[in-house]
Scaffold this motif. Structure first.
Motif, PDB file in Angstrom:
ATOM      1  N   ALA A 166      -6.165  -4.809   0.937  1.00 49.82           N
ATOM      2  CA  ALA A 166      -6.638  -5.498   2.141  1.00 49.82           C
ATOM      3  C   ALA A 166      -7.609  -6.618   1.785  1.00 49.82           C
ATOM      4  N   HIS A 167      -8.472  -6.361   0.804  1.00 48.60           N
ATOM      5  CA  HIS A 167      -9.448  -7.368   0.360  1.00 48.60           C
ATOM      6  C   HIS A 167      -8.725  -8.615  -0.159  1.00 48.60           C
ATOM      7  N   ALA A 196      -7.022   5.453  -0.386  1.00 47.42           N
ATOM      8  CA  ALA A 196      -7.746   4.549   0.518  1.00 47.42           C
ATOM      9  C   ALA A 196      -8.461   3.451  -0.260  1.00 47.42           C
ATOM     10  N   SER A 238       0.820  -1.222   0.000  1.00 46.00           N
ATOM     11  CA  SER A 238       0.000   0.000   0.000  1.00 46.00           C
ATOM     12  C   SER A 238       0.845   1.259   0.000  1.00 46.00           C
ATOM     13  N   GLU A 285      -7.760  -0.444   0.233  1.00 45.99           N
ATOM     14  CA  GLU A 285      -8.846  -1.374   0.590  1.00 45.99           C
ATOM     15  C   GLU A 285      -8.850  -2.574  -0.353  1.00 45.99           C
ATOM     16  N   LYS A 286      -8.528  -2.334  -1.617  1.00 43.79           N
ATOM     17  CA  LYS A 286      -8.429  -3.461  -2.564  1.00 43.79           C
ATOM     18  C   LYS A 286      -7.310  -4.410  -2.130  1.00 43.79           C
ATOM     19  N   ARG A 346      -9.713  -7.296   7.978  1.00 47.69           N
ATOM     20  CA  ARG A 346     -10.019  -6.227   7.015  1.00 47.69           C
ATOM     21  C   ARG A 346     -10.521  -4.985   7.751  1.00 47.69           C
ATOM     22  N   ARG A 357      -9.102  -1.123   7.706  1.00 46.52           N
ATOM     23  CA  ARG A 357      -9.962   0.029   7.417  1.00 46.52           C
ATOM     24  C   ARG A 357      -9.790   1.119   8.469  1.00 46.52           C
ATOM     25  N   LEU A 375      -6.651   2.934   7.739  1.00 51.75           N
ATOM     26  CA  LEU A 375      -6.804   3.782   6.555  1.00 51.75           C
ATOM     27  C   LEU A 375      -7.611   5.033   6.878  1.00 51.75           C
TER      28      LEU A 375
END
Length: 525
Positions: free
Chosen positions: A473-474, A466, A383, A470-471, A445, A449, A452
């Motif tokens: 983290a997914h 962000a 990230s 998040e992608k 996850r 968040r 973030l």
């Protein structure tokens, strides 16, 4: 020798350099809009300080756009603007000085060229550069400029030699001033020259992007040669062929490496942007899937694969290195998964490899071992687009493995990688088993968040930053699978590919790609 008037004037005014407060430049206390201190330059006509003027030369701009080093040098040295004339004068006088030092400092041109490459990190030595420009061209121009040729050049002209180096009977030879003849270039047994192998009919297959070279002893070499060695379809096809040749027992092992300026600077984002602007989403997805499958084919091949990353090993280049069984990493390597900088996520298996390697840190025989801290480090690396600044740091940051080897010598890197490959064969190499990991699920996850949200509120991350994170983290938490559910390597690859294609379709990611292509700098939007 008399000092030029501007230098005498500088001495009179006390412009003696940093210790006197000013010289050719003068640092001020003022700062520009980016917070950088403003540095003034000296006008050599008026001896007054002014805002620095950035010089622009057509020859330099054209040289930057050229594909090969030979083209760059010829454009730069043979141009007619001030920049080209300055470059020529520096080269000509340096070459004459170097030629006059034989045999005072070195017995031959080979050792002087080695000193230029090893000591000053030149890609080619002074006499190799002379050959690139043309021996007769350089001699004629030196004489036209009123310069005296060094003795070795005079001897060569008398012997009707037309190059310092050439190939004879499959061997590289150099002109020896003492014997007035060509002698074989001494070869270090720990070095492998890919250029020499290609010139001696050892190319097995090749296209415009990649060559497969027989390194000897049953080892195949894959050498990239696109601009910045960026990944394209042609490179993927040749790597696929290399994998198939190993499976078909045509070779016993593969070394992926090159002796260019960089190992691989990642995917060709210009092509990706073009396809995105035309809405060719299926084509983008198929290209990502093809790269994933090629690298998976290398990872699980029956024969060992060794990569030799060096200098820029970014994005897809890092993913290629991660797909190998072992790496022989150059000490000077700048590597990492930098796709976030252009609004994307690693799509060739980088997320999968960072997750797999993170999970390996958790002892299998310890009940309740928590993988989250290790996955968190992988999340931060991706990230934040962390770039390792050395081969050792690539291992430390988790991009590569502690089992990989650091090579201090760039010249010996390919040979060492070949030796590692042969050693793995002698040790009875067996391919790795596919990894099965446990999804961290929604709890992990949610923790990502929260972090973030804090970054956004603190102004350290934009809304699009962000979204990309998040992608990531997914992907790393196993998608929508519940915590504890088993996920395979292919499951993570599918999540990578889905996230990659979805981000390419966003306006802000396309703007980031465009900015990088136009300026070479990332866009924060």
């Amino acid at each position: 020798m008399k000092l030029p008037p501007f230098l005498e004037g500088m001495i009179e005014k006390g412009y003696l350099g940093n210790k006197s407060g000013s010289g050719f430049f003068k640092a001020t206390k003022d700062r520009d809009e980016k917070g950088k201190r403003i540095i003034l330059g000296l006008d050599l006509e008026t001896l007054e300080y002014r805002d620095p003027i950035k010089p622009r030369f057509d020859s330099l701009g054209a040289a930057k756009k050229a594909e090969t080093l030979d083209e760059k040098l010829n454009i730069l040295m043979k141009g007619e603007d001030k920049g080209a004339l300055f470059s020529w004068k520096v080269f000509a006088n340096s070459a004459i000085y170097a030629g006059n030092r034989i045999p005072e400092i070195a017995d031959d041109i080979v050792n002087i060229d080695n000193a230029c490459r090893w000591g000053f990190a030149w890609e080619v030595g002074i006499f190799e550069t002379w050959d690139i420009l043309g021996f007769d061209y350089v001699c004629d121009r030196m004489e036209a400029d009123g310069l005296t040729l060094p003795p070795i050049a005079v001897t060569m002209k008398e012997a009707r030699a037309d190059a310092f180096y050439k190939f004879e009977d499959g061997k590289e030879v150099y002109f020896d001033a003492a014997s007035k003849s060509y002698l074989p270039v001494p070869q270090n047994e720990n070095n492998i020259s890919l250029n020499l192998l290609k010139k001696t009919n050892n190319v097995v297959k090749e296209n415009d992007s990649c060559s497969l070279i027989d390194l000897g002893d049953g080892i195949l070499g894959a050498e990239f040669h696109t601009k910045m060695n960026s990944i394209d379809d042609g490179m993927g096809l040749v790597l696929q062929e290399a994998s198939e040749m190993l499976e078909n027992d045509e070779f016993d092992g593969l070394v992926i490496g090159n002796q260019a300026e960089h190992f691989c600077a990642g995917a060709n984002v210009f092509v990706i942007l073009g396809e995105a602007m035309q809405g060719n989403w299926d084509k983008i997805e198929n290209a990502v899937d093809q790269l994933q499958q090629v690298l998976m084919g290398l990872r699980f091949n029956r024969k060992p694969v060794v990569a030799a990353p060096h200098h820029f090993t970014l994005g897809g280049g890092c993913e290629i290195a991660q797909a190998a069984d072992r790496c022989v990493i150059a000490g000077e390597t700048y590597g990492g998964l930098v796709e976030v900088g252009v609004g994307l996520v690693p799509g060739g298996g980088g997320c999968k490899e960072m997750l797999r390697r993170a999970c390996e840190y958790v002892p299998a025989n310890v009940p309740g071992g928590d993988p989250f801290p290790y996955v968190q480090r992988a999340f931060e690396n991706i990230s934040l687009a962390k770039i390792s600044t050395s081969g050792a740091e690539m291992v430390e940051n988790g991009h590569l493995s502690e089992h990989d080897i650091i090579s201090a010598s760039g010249d010996q890197q390919i040979k060492r990688a070949k030796d590692v490959c042969l050693g793995m064969i002698k040790a009875g190499y067996k391919p790795p088993l596919p990894a099965t990991m446990a999804a961290l699920g929604e709890p992990a996850r949610a923790a990502f968040r929260v972090a973030l949200y804090g970054f956004q509120q603190g102004g350290f991350a934009s809304e699009h930053d962000a979204l990309i994170a998040e992608k990531v983290a997914h992907i790393l938490t196993g998608g929508d699978r519940p915590a504890g559910a088993k996920v395979t390597e292919q499951d993570i690859l599918d999540l990578e590919r889905e996230a990659f294609v979805s981000l390419v379709g966003t306006e802000k990611s396309q703007a980031r790609i465009q900015q990088m292509l136009m300026t070479g700098k990332p866009l924060r939007n």
